[in-house]
Design a protein around this motif. Structure first.
Motif, short mmCIF file in Angstrom:
data_model
loop_
_atom_site.label_atom_id
_atom_site.label_comp_id
_atom_site.label_asym_id
_atom_site.label_seq_id
_atom_site.Cartn_x
_atom_site.Cartn_y
_atom_site.Cartn_z
N LYS A 128 10.87 -37.34 45.57
CA LYS A 128 11.68 -37.51 46.76
C LYS A 128 12.42 -36.21 47.08
O LYS A 128 12.59 -35.34 46.24
CB LYS A 128 12.69 -38.65 46.56
N GLY A 129 12.85 -36.11 48.32
CA GLY A 129 13.61 -34.93 48.72
C GLY A 129 12.77 -33.67 48.80
O GLY A 129 13.30 -32.56 48.72
N VAL A 130 11.44 -33.83 48.93
CA VAL A 130 10.56 -32.65 49.01
C VAL A 130 10.60 -32.07 50.43
O VAL A 130 10.99 -32.73 51.39
CB VAL A 130 9.12 -33.02 48.62
N SER A 131 10.17 -30.83 50.55
CA SER A 131 10.24 -30.14 51.84
C SER A 131 9.09 -30.53 52.74
O SER A 131 8.04 -31.01 52.29
CB SER A 131 10.20 -28.62 51.61
N ASP A 132 9.27 -30.30 54.04
CA ASP A 132 8.18 -30.49 54.99
C ASP A 132 6.98 -29.62 54.62
O ASP A 132 5.83 -30.06 54.74
CB ASP A 132 8.63 -30.14 56.41
N ALA A 133 7.25 -28.41 54.19
CA ALA A 133 6.16 -27.51 53.81
C ALA A 133 5.37 -28.08 52.63
O ALA A 133 4.13 -27.97 52.59
CB ALA A 133 6.72 -26.14 53.45
N GLY A 134 6.08 -28.71 51.69
CA GLY A 134 5.39 -29.31 50.55
C GLY A 134 4.54 -30.49 50.95
O GLY A 134 3.42 -30.67 50.45
N VAL A 135 5.06 -31.35 51.86
CA VAL A 135 4.28 -32.50 52.33
C VAL A 135 3.05 -32.03 53.09
O VAL A 135 1.93 -32.53 52.89
CB VAL A 135 5.15 -33.42 53.21
N ALA A 136 3.22 -31.04 53.97
CA ALA A 136 2.08 -30.50 54.72
C ALA A 136 1.05 -29.90 53.77
O ALA A 136 -0.16 -30.08 53.96
CB ALA A 136 2.56 -29.45 55.72
N PRO A 183 9.04 -44.14 55.90
CA PRO A 183 10.07 -43.57 55.01
C PRO A 183 10.87 -44.62 54.25
O PRO A 183 11.39 -44.32 53.17
CB PRO A 183 10.95 -42.77 55.98
N LYS A 184 10.99 -45.84 54.79
CA LYS A 184 11.74 -46.87 54.07
C LYS A 184 11.11 -47.17 52.71
O LYS A 184 11.80 -47.46 51.74
CB LYS A 184 11.81 -48.14 54.91
N VAL A 185 9.78 -47.11 52.65
CA VAL A 185 9.06 -47.42 51.41
C VAL A 185 8.71 -46.15 50.64
O VAL A 185 8.94 -46.04 49.44
CB VAL A 185 7.80 -48.24 51.71
N SER A 186 8.12 -45.18 51.32
CA SER A 186 7.66 -43.97 50.62
C SER A 186 8.80 -43.01 50.33
O SER A 186 8.74 -42.23 49.37
CB SER A 186 6.60 -43.26 51.45
N ALA A 187 9.85 -43.03 51.16
CA ALA A 187 10.96 -42.07 51.09
C ALA A 187 10.49 -40.63 51.30
O ALA A 187 11.21 -39.69 50.97
CB ALA A 187 11.74 -42.20 49.78
N VAL A 188 9.30 -40.47 51.85
CA VAL A 188 8.77 -39.14 52.17
C VAL A 188 8.34 -39.16 53.64
O VAL A 188 7.24 -39.60 53.97
CB VAL A 188 7.57 -38.78 51.27
N PRO A 189 9.20 -38.71 54.53
CA PRO A 189 8.88 -38.79 55.95
C PRO A 189 7.82 -37.80 56.38
O PRO A 189 7.64 -36.74 55.76
CB PRO A 189 10.22 -38.46 56.63
N ILE A 190 7.09 -38.18 57.42
CA ILE A 190 6.13 -37.27 58.04
C ILE A 190 6.74 -36.82 59.36
O ILE A 190 6.75 -37.55 60.36
CB ILE A 190 4.77 -37.97 58.26
N LEU A 217 -6.34 -44.10 56.57
CA LEU A 217 -4.90 -44.21 56.67
C LEU A 217 -4.28 -43.59 55.42
O LEU A 217 -4.50 -44.08 54.31
CB LEU A 217 -4.51 -45.68 56.81
N MET A 218 -3.51 -42.51 55.58
CA MET A 218 -3.12 -41.71 54.43
C MET A 218 -1.60 -41.55 54.31
O MET A 218 -0.96 -40.88 55.13
CB MET A 218 -3.78 -40.33 54.51
N LEU A 219 -1.04 -42.18 53.28
CA LEU A 219 0.34 -41.92 52.89
C LEU A 219 0.47 -40.51 52.30
O LEU A 219 -0.49 -39.99 51.73
CB LEU A 219 0.79 -42.92 51.83
N PRO A 220 1.67 -39.92 52.38
CA PRO A 220 1.90 -38.69 51.63
C PRO A 220 2.10 -39.03 50.16
O PRO A 220 2.36 -40.19 49.81
CB PRO A 220 3.21 -38.17 52.24
N PRO A 221 1.99 -38.06 49.25
CA PRO A 221 2.38 -38.32 47.86
C PRO A 221 3.83 -38.79 47.85
O PRO A 221 4.70 -38.15 48.43
CB PRO A 221 2.23 -36.95 47.19
N PHE A 222 4.10 -39.91 47.19
CA PHE A 222 5.38 -40.58 47.40
C PHE A 222 6.26 -40.70 46.16
O PHE A 222 7.32 -41.33 46.23
CB PHE A 222 5.15 -41.98 47.99
N PHE A 223 5.87 -40.11 45.05
CA PHE A 223 6.72 -40.25 43.86
C PHE A 223 7.94 -39.33 43.93
O PHE A 223 9.07 -39.76 43.72
CB PHE A 223 5.92 -39.99 42.58
#
Length: 300
Positions: free
Chosen positions: A110-118, A140-147, A102-108
């Protein structure tokens, strides 16, 4: 085969000094599995993952597998901000036999692009063995980085079956159903127990939820009745699952679940949480939850 079933987002017991209480956590995992859960998510949000070190998390997983709990029934949380920390946890889990992660995205940031998360996910996936199966964790409520679908699609195109599913903890039913429709081959799990049956009916895989710490048997009943084709009985069982979830989420979720476990097990040590969370000052806010849980099947 696609991962399916009821997985409890297991809480983590803590000692007075804040370290993981491995004996209590192991006993809890054993109860969850004996009580009907197909598996447990270890060190997710409900397990206070961010409050425990990599070493503590590795030691707990080793304890569970060493005690004979099948590794395939454990979904370790492995998503951290630094790529190599995520890889450390992921490789360790895979070595112990835990195929699904189970893998969260890097979450520190915020406001990063979809390309950056991918790209962040890709840097991990390309360094893992091909047998790894990753459940992307959207909270997203906790990580603020949506998938978003724009994150998932290029990962699927590049890594195929290594991207096995999505845990959607948005509590937004329309969003979860949209993921099921957009990615019919992925295992989509809501974190909201009250959405379980609707998501199953749409083609979802089950649930990974906090309230299953207290009512895994109820969710398993919904799952089994749905699979058996008994729609009316599944609807009736879902009513009870929804009542428990709604009652539990009336207060701070993690301290409330731990307080209810402490009452159920007659073990006040279970109340302990790691800062910045705080224990409930009293049980005055638990009346609805205790009433909803009064007739829940449980094995203690």
């Amino acid at each position: 085969m696609r991962l399916e079933g009821i997985f409890a987002a297991a809480v983590t017991a803590a000692k007075a000094d804040g370290q993981v209480d491995r004996a209590r956590t192991r006993a809890h995992v054993e109860r969850l599995l004996a009580g009907g859960c197909h598996g447990v998510a270890l060190f997710g949000t409900t397990g206070e993952a961010a409050s425990f070190s990599i070493a503590e998390r590795k030691a707990m997983l080793e304890d569970l597998v060493g005690a004979g709990i099948p590794a395939e029934r454990i979904l370790p949380g492995v998503g951290l901000c630094a790529r190599d920390d995520t890889l450390t946890l992921a490789r360790h889990a895979l070595e112990l036999g835990c195929r699904h992660l189970l893998m969260l995205p890097p979450f520190f940031y915020k406001g990063v692009s979809d390309a950056g998360v991918a790209a962040a996910f890709a840097e991990v996936l390309e360094r893992l063995p091909a047998e790894a199966r990753v459940i992307l964790y959207h909270f997203p409520k906790v990580s603020a980085v949506p998938i978003t679908p724009e994150v998932v699609t290029p990962l699927l195109e590049r890594f195929g079956p290594m991207v096995a599913g999505i845990k959607d903890s948005s509590a937004d039913l329309d969003h979860t159903l949209g993921l099921v429709r957009a990615f019919p081959d992925l295992a989509v799990f809501p974190g909201a127990d009250h959405h379980l049956l609707t998501v199953l009916q749409a083609g979802g895989a089950g649930s990974i939820s906090a309230a299953a710490n207290l009512n895994g048997a109820g969710s398993r009943k919904v799952f089994d009745l749905f699979k058996a084709g008994d729609a009316a009985a599944a609807e009736a069982a879902q009513v009870q699952v929804t009542a428990v979830r709604k009652a539990v989420e009336g207060g701070p979720l993690i301290p409330s679940i731990k307080a209810l476990l402490a009452l159920r097990l007659d073990d006040p040590e279970w109340r302990r949480v790691r800062p910045p969370l705080v224990e409930l000052a009293d049980d005055s806010g638990l009346a609805a939850a205790k009433a909803a849980l009064a007739n829940v099947e449980t094995k203690v």
